[in-house]
Design an enzyme around this catalytic site. Sequence first.
Site, mmCIF file in Angstrom:
data_model
loop_
_atom_site.group_PDB
_atom_site.id
_atom_site.type_symbol
_atom_site.label_atom_id
_atom_site.label_comp_id
_atom_site.label_asym_id
_atom_site.label_seq_id
_atom_site.Cartn_x
_atom_site.Cartn_y
_atom_site.Cartn_z
ATOM 1 N N HIS A 12 0.808 -1.214 0.000
ATOM 2 C CA HIS A 12 0.000 0.000 0.000
ATOM 3 C C HIS A 12 0.847 1.272 0.000
ATOM 4 O O HIS A 12 0.335 2.371 0.212
ATOM 5 C CB HIS A 12 -0.934 0.001 1.215
ATOM 6 N N ASP B 244 -7.020 4.679 9.578
ATOM 7 C CA ASP B 244 -8.373 4.697 8.999
ATOM 8 C C ASP B 244 -8.616 3.472 8.120
ATOM 9 O O ASP B 244 -9.689 2.874 8.157
ATOM 10 C CB ASP B 244 -8.580 5.968 8.174
ATOM 11 N N GLU C 137 -11.907 13.334 13.917
ATOM 12 C CA GLU C 137 -11.218 13.631 12.666
ATOM 13 C C GLU C 137 -11.954 14.780 11.975
ATOM 14 O O GLU C 137 -12.965 15.285 12.478
ATOM 15 C CB GLU C 137 -11.158 12.409 11.745
#
Length: 518
Positions: free
Chosen positions: A91, A156, A270
């Site tokens: 990723h 997240d 957030e």
Amino acid sequence: MIAYIEPYFLDNDAEASAVAGISSSDGVSDIQGTIICGGAAADIAGKDFGGMNFVKPLAVVRPVGPEDIAGVVKAALRSEKLTVAARGNGHSINGQAMSEGGLVVDMSSTAENHFEVGFCSGDGTAFVDVSGGALWENVLKRCVLEYGLAPRSWTDYLGLTVGGTLSNAGVSGQTFRYGPQTSNVTELEVVTGNGDVVTCSEIENSELFYSVLGGLGQFGIITRARVLLQPAPDMVRWIRVVYTEFDEFTRDAEWLVSQKDESSSFDYVEGFVFVNGDDPVNGWPSIPLHPDHDFDPTRLPQSSGSVLYCLELGLHYMNSDSNSTVDKRVDKLIGRLRFVDGLRFEIDLSYVDFILRVKRSEEIAKVNGTWETPHPWLNLFVSKRDIADFDRTVFKELVKNGVGGPMLVYPLLRSRWDDRTSVAIPEGEIFYLVALLRFVPRCAKASSVEKLVVQNQEIVQWCVKNGIDFKLYLPHYKSPEEWIRHFGNRWSRFVDRKTMFDPMAILSPGQKIFNRSS
């Protein structure tokens, strides 16, 4: 191990494949796992999620355990130019987990090597020992479903490996309370650039422990981590409220994260920026949390600008809590905030569904093809001192039409971070995570992607030129001068640690911080 590797230098796939199964003949270490070379290796580790870098590794090794990884490092040490990169779930954005012409260790093969829940002998705090190659989403499910426990700090997106996020920091809406994931680990097992398998903690081999945490893979490959746990809630009240003014948005967000008493704030805080328009990806439709919710733009004052701000909140509770009790707690906290009246959205989710909420976005992106397109993302930490200037120039001008994905901005507390780790963050108690998470349409041309990359560079250059106190998160630079600026007065410590734990600069070449020594 060299018996595996030397024929690869001939750059002949047929010969390489023929020797891939030969046992070690030099007495260094037998590889119990699998070695993949040639075109198959490039298919596995020749690109990453960023989709902007393409390199050909010499081979991909799927190890059985840390001894295999140590054997790979020792083989590289015996060579003239081989390097080693650990790859989690691929990723990375800018090729950080790649090794051109070198060896890539596919950590996914070790994902199930460790999973054991225990309790600290001193205060009885729960922990779980997990493999560095384990995905956080699997750690979540097993801890919650089998033990009713959960790690305290998350990212997240949870389709990431434990070792991967701990090599950077690992931040999300819980970071203001518990610190990044690097602040919630008490022990590591690491394979160093010297080929040693070492257990380390705050007490045992502490210099290696703090070097590896946030160390960008430069000092060792994490093969096991001891992660702190706490009782998991059953449910989460998920809330979004909208602001038109950046100063009111930041004032409320900073107030929430600065509360000393946990009952005086939410459990998750957030925020993000979105376009003041009906764009389905970048604008109003991206805010409601349920299909039954409607965003009513008539609620916005006429003075609203080109971009708006959303504070995203989560409150944990148990199934035994009554609805009225939860409502009272939420209303008490919400009543202190100055968002636009009528632009409040909320739903209740199970804790696991909330933590895995980004999984649904991943599934949609895979269906529409944008998961496989390039992702020129930009992640930064920006000081509280400069975040208003950043808003005026970047959010309100450079990206005022959106980025085709989330534009995150929310405050973190420096006091929750450990200065002994290798992570570089801005000065001051409060600083902001800023993330421009671009999803490029499947039909976009290469020139369009390049323009987005250039825009990211312009933002960074603007920060440098105007003296903005910032650090790249998930950093990637092209020159030694930029890396020195990034670490500042901690650069010499970073170099000393490299000399100590990876003196030949074998590890993590994709970061382009150090050059391989002969």
